[in-house]
Design an enzyme around this catalytic site. Sequence first.
Site, short mmCIF file in Angstrom:
data_model
loop_
_atom_site.label_atom_id
_atom_site.label_comp_id
_atom_site.label_asym_id
_atom_site.label_seq_id
_atom_site.Cartn_x
_atom_site.Cartn_y
_atom_site.Cartn_z
N SER A 66 0.80 -1.21 0.04
CA SER A 66 0.07 -0.26 -0.09
C SER A 66 0.89 1.16 0.17
CB SER A 66 -0.95 0.13 1.15
OG SER A 66 -1.50 1.35 1.27
N TYR B 100 -3.10 -0.99 10.51
CA TYR B 100 -2.90 -1.21 9.10
C TYR B 100 -1.47 -0.82 8.32
CZ TYR B 100 -4.17 -1.44 4.27
OH TYR B 100 -4.12 -1.50 2.66
O1 NJP Z 1 -10.02 -5.50 -0.65
P1 NJP Z 1 -11.33 -6.46 -0.72
P2 NJP Z 1 -8.89 -5.16 -1.78
N1 NJP Z 1 -7.32 -15.62 3.70
O2 NJP Z 1 -11.96 -6.59 0.60
C1 NJP Z 1 -9.44 -11.90 0.81
C2 NJP Z 1 -4.46 -3.75 -0.42
N2 NJP Z 1 -4.85 -2.47 -0.69
O3 NJP Z 1 -9.11 -5.90 -3.20
O4 NJP Z 1 -11.33 -14.29 2.09
C3 NJP Z 1 -7.52 -15.33 2.34
O5 NJP Z 1 -12.13 -6.15 -1.76
C4 NJP Z 1 -10.95 -11.72 0.47
O6 NJP Z 1 -11.63 -12.86 0.24
P3 NJP Z 1 -12.37 -13.74 1.25
C5 NJP Z 1 -5.14 -4.35 0.59
O7 NJP Z 1 -4.36 -4.19 1.74
C6 NJP Z 1 -6.18 -1.88 -0.94
O8 NJP Z 1 -8.91 -3.64 -1.97
O9 NJP Z 1 -12.98 -14.89 0.21
N3 NJP Z 1 -8.14 -14.46 1.85
C7 NJP Z 1 -10.89 -10.85 -0.72
O10 NJP Z 1 -10.76 -11.66 -2.02
C8 NJP Z 1 -4.98 -5.67 0.12
O11 NJP Z 1 -3.88 -6.52 0.62
C9 NJP Z 1 -6.43 -0.65 -1.00
O12 NJP Z 1 -13.70 -12.83 1.72
C10 NJP Z 1 -8.54 -13.57 2.21
C11 NJP Z 1 -9.76 -9.98 -0.66
O13 NJP Z 1 -8.87 -10.69 0.28
C12 NJP Z 1 -5.14 -5.79 -1.37
O14 NJP Z 1 -4.93 -4.45 -1.65
C13 NJP Z 1 -5.58 0.43 -1.09
C14 NJP Z 1 -8.33 -13.38 3.81
C15 NJP Z 1 -10.17 -8.54 -0.04
O15 NJP Z 1 -10.66 -7.97 -1.02
C16 NJP Z 1 -6.41 -6.34 -1.63
O16 NJP Z 1 -7.76 -5.56 -1.21
C17 NJP Z 1 -4.04 0.04 -0.75
C18 NJP Z 1 -7.63 -14.39 4.42
N4 NJP Z 1 -7.36 -14.56 5.74
C19 NJP Z 1 -3.96 -1.20 -0.48
N5 NJP Z 1 -8.80 -12.18 4.35
C20 NJP Z 1 -8.06 0.01 -1.30
N6 NJP Z 1 -8.84 -1.06 -1.79
O17 NJP Z 1 -8.10 1.24 -1.40
C21 NJP Z 1 -9.40 -11.45 3.20
O18 NJP Z 1 -3.27 0.82 -0.43
N7 NJP Z 1 -9.27 -12.37 1.99
#
Ligand code: NJP
Length: 237
Positions: free
Chosen positions: A138, A151
């Site tokens: 990030s 975070y």
């Molecule tokens: O978030 P979201 P993003 N084990 O909530 C999965 C970074 N980022 O796409 O577990 C395995 O739509 C969850 O799937 P499920 C952020 O820090 C974002 O934005 O099945 N999977 C879902 O597919 C992160 O590292 C922004 O519910 C797990 C996904 O993760 C990355 O981008 C800004 C899990 C999350 O999808 C993707 O986030 C930035 C686990 N324990 C960095 N826990 C931003 N959006 O603004 C969750 O600087 N998931």
Amino acid sequence: KNQVAIVTGASRGIGKAIAFKLAEIGTKLSLVGSSEEIHKTREELREAGFHEVITHQVDVSNEEQMQDLVEKTVSQFGTVDVLVNNAGIGFFKLVEDTNVDEWRKVFEVNVQGVFVGSKAVLPYMKEKKFGTIITISSDVGRYTIPNGAAYTATKYAVQGFSGALAQEVREYGIRVGTINPGMVDTYFNNSEQGTDDKKEWLKAENVAEAVIYMASAPKHMVIDEIVLHPLIQQYPI
Ligand code: NJP
């Protein structure tokens, strides 16, 4: 092209966009999510004509299950070329309002998950003398912000982890890099995708394009880091 990639957090948001972009360039996919939603991504990919996809409902912080899915990936597709550590969670609270359980959980997913996933693919990449490990970190892994210390600390942690790992493994032809986006329109932090207030934010596809660039760089080249922001959010460079 013709690579095999593991993408974590591919149930929705950035990870799902990465899966589609990788599929479009002919990548075989092994997708990870902690909920059943991960299997829906496979169905959507199949409906779009991409059939070389397997999915695993696994928590990225679980070492045994992550090792197991890496083994399954190799037995299904013969190798693993790319790991995208994308799964992540976040919340924004003052330090004094953050409790230890919240602190532990965000570190387990965002930091332990990256360590466990990276460690699990290393033996295969070392043997092949090739691989790319990309972590979606990030911009708050580079600049601190108030109201998000836990975070922010996880993202600084994965920057440090990736930098050290990069130096350990480059002699084996393994490239390690991070992608550091600003605000991206996803479901992050229990939000909805596509709402009016996020119109000017980055799209998940914009981050996915950066992954494609990193993963398809020529073998002699490593892209250490890509930082990208919506224009409305650019910091002083
Ligand atoms: O978030 P979201 P993003 N084990 O909530 C999965 C970074 N980022 O796409 O577990 C395995 O739509 C969850 O799937 P499920 C952020 O820090 C974002 O934005 O099945 N999977 C879902 O597919 C992160 O590292 C922004 O519910 C797990 C996904 O993760 C990355 O981008 C800004 C899990 C999350 O999808 C993707 O986030 C930035 C686990 N324990 C960095 N826990 C931003 N959006 O603004 C969750 O600087 N998931």
